[in-house]
Design an enzyme around this catalytic site. Structure first.
Site, PDB file in Angstrom:
ATOM      1  N   LYS A  55       0.801  -0.979  -0.015  1.00 45.88           N
ATOM      2  CA  LYS A  55      -0.127   0.095  -0.002  1.00 45.88           C
ATOM      3  C   LYS A  55       0.913   1.164   0.035  1.00 45.88           C
ATOM      4  CE  LYS A  55      -4.177  -1.905   1.537  1.00 45.88           C
ATOM      5  NZ  LYS A  55      -3.937  -3.613   1.524  1.00 45.88           N
TER       6      LYS A  55
HETATM    7  C1  LIG Z   1      -4.578  -4.526   1.213  1.00 46.72           C
HETATM    8  C2  LIG Z   1      -3.972  -5.798   1.098  1.00 46.72           C
HETATM    9  C3  LIG Z   1      -4.542  -7.028   0.360  1.00 46.72           C
HETATM   10  C4  LIG Z   1      -5.470  -6.843  -0.787  1.00 46.72           C
HETATM   11  O1  LIG Z   1      -5.330  -5.802  -1.817  1.00 46.72           O
HETATM   12  P1  LIG Z   1      -6.554  -5.339  -2.594  1.00 46.72           P
HETATM   13  O2  LIG Z   1      -6.226  -4.247  -3.509  1.00 46.72           O
HETATM   14  O3  LIG Z   1      -7.750  -5.019  -1.370  1.00 46.72           O
HETATM   15  O4  LIG Z   1      -7.171  -6.619  -3.157  1.00 46.72           O
HETATM   16  C5  LIG Z   1      -3.400  -7.859  -0.030  1.00 46.72           C
HETATM   17  N1  LIG Z   1      -2.559  -8.043   0.878  1.00 46.72           N
HETATM   18  C6  LIG Z   1      -1.979  -7.364   1.874  1.00 46.72           C
HETATM   19  C7  LIG Z   1      -0.699  -7.396   2.693  1.00 46.72           C
HETATM   20  C8  LIG Z   1      -2.851  -6.076   1.926  1.00 46.72           C
HETATM   21  O5  LIG Z   1      -2.406  -5.062   3.002  1.00 46.72           O
END
Ligand SMILES: *Cc1c(COP(=O)(O)O)cnc(C)c1O
Length: 469
Positions: A112
């Site tokens: 993220k």
């Molecule tokens: C947010 C997240 C996901 C999922 O990603 P999306 O874009 O919501 O599908 C998967 N793994 C981790 C570690 C995350 O923080």
């Protein structure tokens, strides 16, 4: 570049306005009106570029008309300069033609950061130009909150309030939020659960009187800029592995369908991607759609991969829009039926179209732990539980052994010690250097009752660099 709503009624916006928008006024999500398309020769000419320069090539058409090239280049150099690995998104080989792309070398150790480090800088740039300030209110059960706080901590024009359920997030995740100080950073522990926090954020968007005219901005993955930033690393991986002359497949640990949707866009922009694997945990609404054309809401099942514990996937609507020939009225109808019944399926030929590219698998906690243990024993690579789900699904679903298969490594294992310990390899866990003293740092947060009025009063009291709005 102009952006249109998936439900066809809201006005089209430019990049600047879409950055500051949450949901479109018709309830839809914004998508580019026309996706840029690159030729194979053009993509091939980017081989060997540093990550931030590749990011400029891929994202430039999306911000065209809103941010001059020289400014955008500088923003990208600053954004990806904070990552701890000089390759930014390094690839690690697990087996013949099998790879993990490590997306966890940013400040908060999850993918993220790729989007939220950029989002904070873009917001500050656009707001300074306009002479405006905004307030962000976000709910988190883990990764989003810390990445959003890290992304906004140096923003002059943003006050950020992150709500987390009091005593219900892991210590690492809480400390990643509460040890960051700044007069524009506000951690609120709500005496309730994650859904209570999320509900408060949603209701605050619906009725913004308490903000006294200050604009409220969304940081969850309905924000287009987050998706845009995630497109880049698909190009980065393919260029490392012989693309675009050769196709590449990806397996993506998936919750809200944001990260994998970025891969789908990369392919539509001209990158040869032969397969996208939707890897879910027990919360498998997307797997049920991809395997049987049933997108039906279920109850929430807590798992060892909590960042993918979702009941519905907010970005799935963006795919539905394309599957329906970009017909906003058809999507609006589908979504209102889903809201009423909790069920959705699409016409057979639309589903078949999706299945040309997407495969899927739901992976349970036991398979997750077994994969962590097995991969560590064979390769020394310690996977976090989300990435382990991706690797397991990649192995089960891959269509061709001669095509490189890349699993997105979405988080550093130290963020999810419970799964790693259950896998029997907890001894290998180690905090990276920049967080080595995390457990000694002082914390700051405010505990509030599970009461939206109390939360909103707190925001109006502190929303202008800690002072009243
Ligand atoms: C947010 C997240 C996901 C999922 O990603 P999306 O874009 O919501 O599908 C998967 N793994 C981790 C570690 C995350 O923080």
């Amino acid at each position: 570049m102009r952006y249109i709503s998936t439900r066809g009624q809201a006005p089209a916006l430019n990049f600047e306005d879409v950055l500051l928008a949450g949901l479109a006024s018709d309830g839809g999500l914004y998508v580019p009106e026309n996706l840029p398309r690159f030729t194979v020769e053009e993509i091939a000419s980017w081989a060997g570029l540093p990550y931030h320069e590749l990011a400029f090539k891929v994202m430039r058409p999306f911000v065209a008309g809103s941010i001059p090239d020289a400014d955008f280049k500088q923003i990208l150099e600053d954004t990806y300069g904070v990552f701890a690995h000089s390759a930014v998104a390094p690839l690690r080989q697990l087996d013949g033609n099998e790879w993990v792309m490590e997306l966890f070398h940013g400040p908060t150790l999850a993918f993220k950061d790729f989007a939220l480090q950029l989002l904070g800088r873009l917001l500050d740039y656009v707001l300074a130009k306009r002479g405006e300030r905004v307030v962000i209110i976000g709910a988190t059960s883990g990764d989003t909150g810390s990445a959003a706080i890290e992304g906004c901590r140096r923003c002059d024009n943003v006050d950020i309030f992150i709500l987390h359920p009091h005593n219900r997030v892991s210590e690492v995740q809480r400390r990643q939020m509460t040890t960051i100080f700044g007069d524009n950073i506000h951690n609120i522990a709500i005496e309730g659960n994650f859904d209570d926090c999320q509900e408060m954020v949603k209701d605050s968007f619906a009725d913004q009187g308490f903000l006294k005219g200050t604009r409220l901005v969304a940081v969850n993955s309905i924000n287009w800029a987050r998706i845009m930033a995630q497109i880049v690393y698909y190009f980065h991986a393919a260029l490392q592995l012989g693309g675009p002359a050769r196709s590449v497949a990806f397996s993506v640990p998936t919750g809200n369908f944001g990260d994998i949707f970025a891969g789908y866009l990369a392919r539509n922009m001209g990158l040869p991607i032969s397969q996208l694997v939707v890897a879910t945990n027990r919360n498998d609404i997307l797997h049920r759609f991809m395997s049987g054309n049933r997108y039906d809401k279920d109850t929430l099942h807590p798992s060892l991969s909590p960042s993918m514990d979702i009941m519905v996937s907010s970005n799935f609507e963006r795919l539905l829009f394309d599957l329906h020939g970009r017909n906003g009225a058809a999507v609006a109808e589908l979504m209102s039926a889903f809201k009423a019944s909790g069920k959705l399926s699409v016409e057979e030929e639309r589903w078949t179209e999706a299945r040309k590219l997407f495969d899927s698998l739901a992976v349970d906690d036991e398979q997750t732990c077994n994969t962590i243990a097995e991969v560590f024993a064979k390769t020394g690579e310690l996977l976090d539980p989300h990435t382990a789900i991706g690797v397991y699904a990649a192995r089960e679903c891959r269509r061709s052994l001669s095509t490189p298969m890349v699993t997105l490594g979405t988080a550093h294992p130290v963020k999810f010690p419970e799964a790693v310990e259950k896998a029997g390899v907890g001894k290998a866990l180690e905090l990276p250097a920049h967080l080595a003293d995390l457990f000694e740092r002082p914390e700051r947060s405010t505990v509030l009752a599970n009461d939206i009025k109390a939360m909103q009063a707190f925001v109006s009291e502190h929303g202008n660099r800690g002072k009243p709005l």
